[in-house]
Write an enzyme that holds these catalytic residues in place. Structure first.
Site, PDB file in Angstrom:
ATOM      1  N   MET A  72      94.711  63.369   7.014  1.00  0.00           N
ATOM      2  CA  MET A  72      94.402  63.252   8.437  1.00  0.00           C
ATOM      3  C   MET A  72      93.439  64.339   8.910  1.00  0.00           C
ATOM      4  SD  MET A  72      95.559  60.511   9.615  1.00  0.00           S
ATOM      5  CE  MET A  72      95.236  60.793  11.341  1.00  0.00           C
ATOM      6  N   ILE A  75      89.959  63.218   7.959  1.00  0.00           N
ATOM      7  CA  ILE A  75      89.570  62.125   8.858  1.00  0.00           C
ATOM      8  C   ILE A  75      89.225  62.682  10.238  1.00  0.00           C
ATOM      9  CG2 ILE A  75      90.402  60.047  10.047  1.00  0.00           C
ATOM     10  CD1 ILE A  75      92.087  59.536   7.447  1.00  0.00           C
ATOM     11  N   HIS A  76      90.013  63.624  10.702  1.00  0.00           N
ATOM     12  CA  HIS A  76      89.767  64.283  11.985  1.00  0.00           C
ATOM     13  C   HIS A  76      88.419  65.009  11.953  1.00  0.00           C
ATOM     14  CE1 HIS A  76      90.800  66.208  15.753  1.00  0.00           C
ATOM     15  NE2 HIS A  76      90.658  67.406  15.217  1.00  0.00           N
ATOM     16  N   ALA A  77      88.110  65.658  10.847  1.00  0.00           N
ATOM     17  CA  ALA A  77      86.836  66.366  10.698  1.00  0.00           C
ATOM     18  C   ALA A  77      85.664  65.385  10.776  1.00  0.00           C
ATOM     19  CB  ALA A  77      86.808  67.134   9.386  1.00  0.00           C
ATOM     20  N   HIS A  80      85.086  64.445  14.311  1.00  0.00           N
ATOM     21  CA  HIS A  80      84.351  65.498  15.019  1.00  0.00           C
ATOM     22  C   HIS A  80      82.854  65.394  14.730  1.00  0.00           C
ATOM     23  CE1 HIS A  80      86.991  68.347  17.154  1.00  0.00           C
ATOM     24  NE2 HIS A  80      87.934  67.850  16.366  1.00  0.00           N
TER      25      HIS A  80
END
Length: 107
Positions: A72, A75-77, A80
């Site tokens: 996660m 994926i979050h990176a 961004h």
């Protein structure tokens, strides 16, 4: 901290810096500071280039058989990075629009 998290946080940091600079550019343009706005756009582009290089390194490493665990945070990176790209594009367009507004007001 694992290498995966370290890479992801570097990407988040670079993308976040780019997005912040883009938002600062929009604020400066809204106030009529177009030279300052363009300086913020340049800084945003530099940070985005750094973020994109991190992503490119990940892709090249994976093509060489050295992949990282996708979680996660990674994926979050990536999210961004996508938002930073969109924000920079939007900032450039908004600066142009604010310039047109200021020119119309001056007439």
């Amino acid at each position: 901290m694992s290498e995966t998290y370290e890479i992801a946080f570097q990407l988040i940091l670079a993308a976040g810096d780019s997005k912040s600079e883009s938002m600062n550019a929009i604020k400066k343009a809204r106030a009529g500071g177009f030279d300052e706005a363009n300086l913020h756009v340049e800084k945003a582009q530099e940070a985005l280039t750094n973020a994109h290089q991190i992503q490119t390194d990940l892709i090249q490493n994976e093509s060489r058989g050295k992949s990282i665990d996708i979680n996660m945070i990674v994926i979050h990176a990536q999210d961004h990075l996508s938002m930073a790209l969109t924000t920079l594009d939007s900032a450039r367009e908004m600066i142009n629009l604010y310039q047109m507004i200021y020119e119309i007001k001056e007439k």
